[in-house]
Design an enzyme around this catalytic site. Structure first.
Site, short mmCIF file in Angstrom:
data_model
loop_
_atom_site.label_atom_id
_atom_site.label_comp_id
_atom_site.label_asym_id
_atom_site.label_seq_id
_atom_site.Cartn_x
_atom_site.Cartn_y
_atom_site.Cartn_z
N LYS A 190 0.36 14.35 1.15
CA LYS A 190 -1.03 14.61 0.75
C LYS A 190 -1.27 16.11 0.54
CE LYS A 190 -2.64 10.47 3.18
NZ LYS A 190 -3.40 9.59 2.27
N HIS A 242 0.80 -1.23 0.00
CA HIS A 242 0.00 0.00 0.00
C HIS A 242 0.83 1.27 0.00
CE1 HIS A 242 -3.93 -1.92 0.93
NE2 HIS A 242 -3.16 -2.80 1.55
N LYS A 248 -8.62 13.25 4.99
CA LYS A 248 -7.68 12.13 4.93
C LYS A 248 -6.66 12.33 6.04
CE LYS A 248 -6.84 13.45 0.58
NZ LYS A 248 -6.98 12.23 -0.21
N ARG A 249 -5.79 11.35 6.26
CA ARG A 249 -4.73 11.56 7.24
C ARG A 249 -3.91 12.79 6.85
NH1 ARG A 249 -4.08 7.70 11.49
NH2 ARG A 249 -2.16 8.83 11.86
N THR A 300 -8.93 6.03 -1.78
CA THR A 300 -10.29 5.46 -1.88
C THR A 300 -11.30 6.57 -1.63
OG1 THR A 300 -9.94 4.76 0.39
CG2 THR A 300 -9.81 3.06 -1.30
N LYS A 317 -15.01 7.75 -3.44
CA LYS A 317 -16.28 8.04 -2.73
C LYS A 317 -16.83 9.40 -3.15
CE LYS A 317 -14.39 5.40 1.08
NZ LYS A 317 -13.56 5.51 2.29
C1 F58 Z 1 -3.18 3.72 2.22
N1 F58 Z 1 -2.20 3.39 3.21
C2 F58 Z 1 -2.59 4.45 1.04
N2 F58 Z 1 -1.53 3.14 5.40
O1 F58 Z 1 -1.91 5.61 1.51
C3 F58 Z 1 -3.71 4.85 0.10
O2 F58 Z 1 -3.20 5.47 -1.04
C4 F58 Z 1 -4.50 3.62 -0.29
O3 F58 Z 1 -5.64 3.97 -1.00
C5 F58 Z 1 -4.93 2.84 0.93
O4 F58 Z 1 -3.81 2.54 1.75
C6 F58 Z 1 -5.62 1.55 0.58
O5 F58 Z 1 -4.87 0.84 -0.36
C7 F58 Z 1 -2.53 3.46 4.51
O6 F58 Z 1 -3.65 3.77 4.86
C8 F58 Z 1 -1.63 3.24 6.73
O7 F58 Z 1 -2.62 3.67 7.30
C9 F58 Z 1 -0.44 2.80 7.53
C10 F58 Z 1 -0.86 1.74 8.52
C11 F58 Z 1 0.31 1.32 9.40
C12 F58 Z 1 0.91 2.48 10.09
C13 F58 Z 1 1.32 3.57 9.10
C14 F58 Z 1 0.14 3.98 8.23
#
Ligand code: F58
Length: 800
Positions: free
Chosen positions: A533, A348, A527-528, A635, A639
């Site tokens: 971003k 990811h 988003k985060r 994602t 939406k």
């Molecule tokens: C996200 N990753 C990607 N990671 O940033 C986003 O582009 C993508 O659409 C999504 O995954 C689904 O494929 C993501 O959310 C985290 O939250 C990590 C989890 C573990 C700790 C660091 C952040």
């Protein structure tokens, strides 16, 4: 189920499950009563699905994820079972405020962001498609922290969802596994025996996941950590009460919080313990189920497909090899072959700091047998591929991405662009050795939650226009396309959006005390908070626009409400500065009499799934402005498009595919491409040049440096300004002018309301491909080799 039946069931549960007299029941009691009445309707299809899987000897999918961001479950269940009307009417008959009952449920925030939410959408689609599947994760006592703002700064508080009654899980005390850590490995008669130094129990908690129309239900099994010995009675009896409770405390810590701070050694060790704890319990459970049905362990890949959601569950690979080799006695090479025919890995992110690495020392100490196996797997890979230069162990650390790759049948990225970059960058050499292993699976979102449930106005219009059936066949939205040229349809589409915006304005007024005009453009970035971003670029545009408005107050500005939502990782200082800046800018802009209603900045704290469900249907414009090459997919972008909000965005992640599908004319594209971004970083003083070329940007940065938004503390944003000027890795400066100009193009289209509505409606009509049902079908065909189970009339429990 009729209104009266549901009402009777609610009253029954209220009295007999919760011991409450209706005369004294609170909203919470009613919420639980309704949840139980609805849950009862899930149990039968759940059993039926399990029976059908066993009797048909179907292959099962296991989705291992450290995160499941499932949000609220009551509305989801009601919608999937078709009980919406009955539930509303039953509440009305009981004199209850339906909305209050529904929103009483806390969000299950067992995830950080997109990765966790994707896992939740996948569960929904797996059930909708009647694919036998289990999600496996951790039952965190505390989900993602609660965010509040104190003088603009993010403050984190522990989240407490389990402090309220939780309706959806079934505790399975009988399904517990002892999970060992530390200790030694004994070599005996050519076999290795691991003697762990300590152990905890993993106890299962099951949540049924009901699919569309209640046809099928799968299980989300979350593990809670318990001590193997509850209590040290001897110590207690000597009066040392704290020490007596210590083993229990230590064990429970493992499932206490989502993603603990890993900036300290203690934090990192805990994180690795969590990973092994849940991966090992899940593998044990999978093998128990398999061996209860089949004798030949060698045929495991025929009946089991395991998906690793990023590398967090990657230790499941060595654990599976360990059990096959050490416990089932298979030869090492055969054990590795079986494991790697069973396992698959989704990547990811390409951000180097997010690619997991564990120190060899910690791994060897905590999991001595696994570290040895990792070395052997690494040797096996080199031996069998002649890829001798490549190793999963590098400078004293284990690279979990490489390890997962070596042990996988398929490896996938989450958008076409991201998968292409994976092949070119992090996994270039592994891709060369295994040219068929990497496949793309572009993400998707569940239309049940992200259109049907969250946007009743729009889903009603869709159904009136093209009929039902789109809920589990989202590409049917394409049938809306010809209607977009009909002025009557456009007027109704516009009316739905206007009503959603009015609803959101009321909420913003109530929650934040900010009045916003529902006729202004609602421009949303949720988003985060992360530098890549580029919320910072968005807020710089706010500053530039504010500055311009003050300069020419007489101009006919398009009114905008800038809405932000998102949390920063507690240890991520720059992201926290960006949060503070957005809040400081909001304070100045929102109270500026020269601006009035023409620009507002709204940043509601504690963004979560439920807030997204509120914001997305009311959005006009979707901000997807990451530095090209950095957002794996996104994602949220899907939406918004689905709910009729065109994107302003870069050619990054799934934006590329969204633009292809909605049409370039219905997407506001700007900025460097991934390739150009890479080249731009090599240009000396690229930021300085961009600043010199854009008076708007220069002015906006000057405001930061002057302390316009931090009166009395001019240095507050000096660090952010320094990053922009001298360390602009994410190319905010280089893309700013194009972004700012594109925002003016957005204004121009928004002024032409009819053109805007047509663009918005085309986004809805053309987003059908982004259903997670499509994504799951594709995983099923290209990765898991599973097919949906035909649901016979006996098993099909449709809500009446
Ligand atoms: C996200 N990753 C990607 N990671 O940033 C986003 O582009 C993508 O659409 C999504 O995954 C689904 O494929 C993501 O959310 C985290 O939250 C990590 C989890 C573990 C700790 C660091 C952040």
């Amino acid at each position: 189920m009729t209104r009266d039946e549901l009402k009777a069931e609610m009253l029954r549960h209220l009295q007999y499950s919760f011991g409450k007299d209706p005369a004294h029941a609170q909203v919470r009691d009613w919420r639980m009563a309704l949840s139980m009445a609805v849950r009862d309707r899930i149990v039968e299809p759940w059993f039926a699905a399990t029976r059908a899987t066993y009797s048909g000897q179907h292959k099962r999918v296991y989705y291992l994820s450290l995160e499941f961001l499932i949000g609220r479950l009551l509305e989801d269940a009601i919608v999937n079972l078709g009980l919406g009307q009955a539930a509303r009417e039953a509440c009305a008959a009981l004199d209850l405020d339906f909305e209050a009952v529904m929103t009483d449920e806390p969000d299950a925030a067992l995830g950080n962001g997109g990765l966790g939410r994707l896992a939740a959408c996948f569960l929904d689609s797996l059930s909708t498609l009647s694919i036998p599947a289990h999600g496996y994760g951790i039952r965190y006592e505390h989900g993602l922290f609660k965010q509040s703002f104190h003088e603009g700064r993010q403050v984190e508080q522990a989240e407490d969802w389990l402090n309220q009654p939780h309706a959806w899980e079934f505790e399975r005390a009988e399904s517990s596994y002892e999970i060992g850590f530390w200790g030694e490995v004994e070599e005996k008669d050519g076999r290795a025996i691991w003697h762990p130094g300590d152990a905890v129990l993993a106890r299962a908690y099951d949540t049924p996941v009901i699919g569309w129309q209640g046809r099928w239900a799968n299980t989300l099994r979350l593990w809670g950590a318990k001590p193997t010995k509850l209590f040290d009675l001897a110590r207690f009896n000597t009066g040392d009460f704290t020490a007596a409770a210590q083993p229990e405390e230590a064990a429970r810590t493992i499932s206490r919080v989502l993603y603990p701070d890993d900036t300290t050694d203690a934090g990192r060790e805990l994180r690795l313990k969590q990973e092994y704890f849940f991966a090992a319990a899940s593998i044990r459970d999978i093998l128990r189920r398999y061996t209860s049905e089949y004798d030949d362990i060698r045929r495991l890949p025929h009946k089991v497909a395991i998906q690793l959601n990023d590398t967090h569950p990657a230790i499941a690979g060595p654990e599976l090899v360990r059990i096959l080799h050490d416990e089932h006695g298979l030869a090492f090479d055969e054990a590795v072959q079986i494991a790697s025919a069973t396992l698959n890995y989704t990547n990811h992110t390409l951000l180097p700091e997010a690619l997991e690495r564990w120190s060899e020392g910690l791994m060897r100490h905590l999991l001595p047998r696994h570290m040895r196996l990792i070395e052997q797997i690494d040797d096996w890979h080199a031996r069998t591929t002649k890829g001798r230069t490549l190793s999963a162990i590098d400078q004293g650390s284990v690279k979990m991405g490489e390890l997962s790759f070596m042990l996988a049948n398929r490896v996938n990225g989450v958008s076409a662009l991201h998968t292409g970059l994976m092949k070119k960058t992090v996994f270039a050499e592994l891709d060369r050795l295994h040219p068929d292993r990497i496949v793309n699976q572009t993400n998707g979102v569940t239309p049940r939650r992200w259109l049907l449930a969250c946007n009743p106005g729009l889903s009603g219009l869709v159904t009136e226009t093209i009929g039902t059936g789109w809920e589990d066949d989202l590409e049917r939205l394409g049938q809306l396309d010809p209607h977009v040229s009909d002025a009557g349809f456009r007027a109704r589409f516009a009316a739905v959006k206007r009503a959603n915006k009015a609803h959101l304005s009321d909420w913003i007024g109530r929650e934040m005390g900010i009045s916003v005009d529902p006729d202004a453009m609602f421009d949303v970035q949720i988003k985060r908070i992360h530098e890549y971003k580029r919320q910072l670029m968005n807020v710089l545009d706010v500053i530039a626009t504010w500055h311009a408005m003050r300069g020419e107050p007489g101009l006919d500005w398009v009114p905008r409400v800038k809405i932000f939502g998102g949390k920063a990782a507690p240890g991520y200082q720059t992201a926290k500065e960006i949060i503070r800046l957005i809040n400081d800018v909001a304070t100045v802009v929102n109270s500026d009499p020269a601006i009035g209603d023409r620009l507002k900045v709204v940043y509601p704290p504690n963004y979560n799934v439920s807030m997204a469900e509120r914001l997305i249907p009311a959005a006009d414009l979707s901000e997807q402005i990451s530095t090209a090459g950095k957002e794996a997919s996104g994602t949220g972008n899907m939406k918004f498009a689905l709910n009729g909000a065109p994107t302003i965005g870069t050619l990054d992640g799934a934006n590329v595919e969204i633009r292809e599908r909605v049409g370039a004319g219905n997407f506001f594209l700007f900025g460097l491409t991934a390739e150009e971004a890479m080249a731009r970083r090599e240009v000396p003083d690229h930021a300085g040049r961009a600043i010199a070329a854009s008076p708007e940007l220069a002015q906006a940065i000057a405001h930061l440096e002057r302390g316009t938004f931090s009166p009395g503390e001019p240095d507050r944003y000096r660090h952010l300004a320094q990053i922009l000027r001298h360390h602009d890795y994410f190319l905010v400066c280089s893309d700013f002018a194009a972004y700012h100009a594109k925002q003016r193009a957005v204004d121009a289209v928004f002024r032409d309301r009819d053109a805007w509505v047509a663009m918005a409606a085309r986004n809805t009509a053309r987003s059908g491909w982004f259903s997670s049902d499509r994504t799951i079908r594709s995983y099923a065909a290209e990765i898991w080799d599973v097919t949906p189970v035909e649901v016979g009339p006996g098993a099909c429990v449709l809500a009446s």
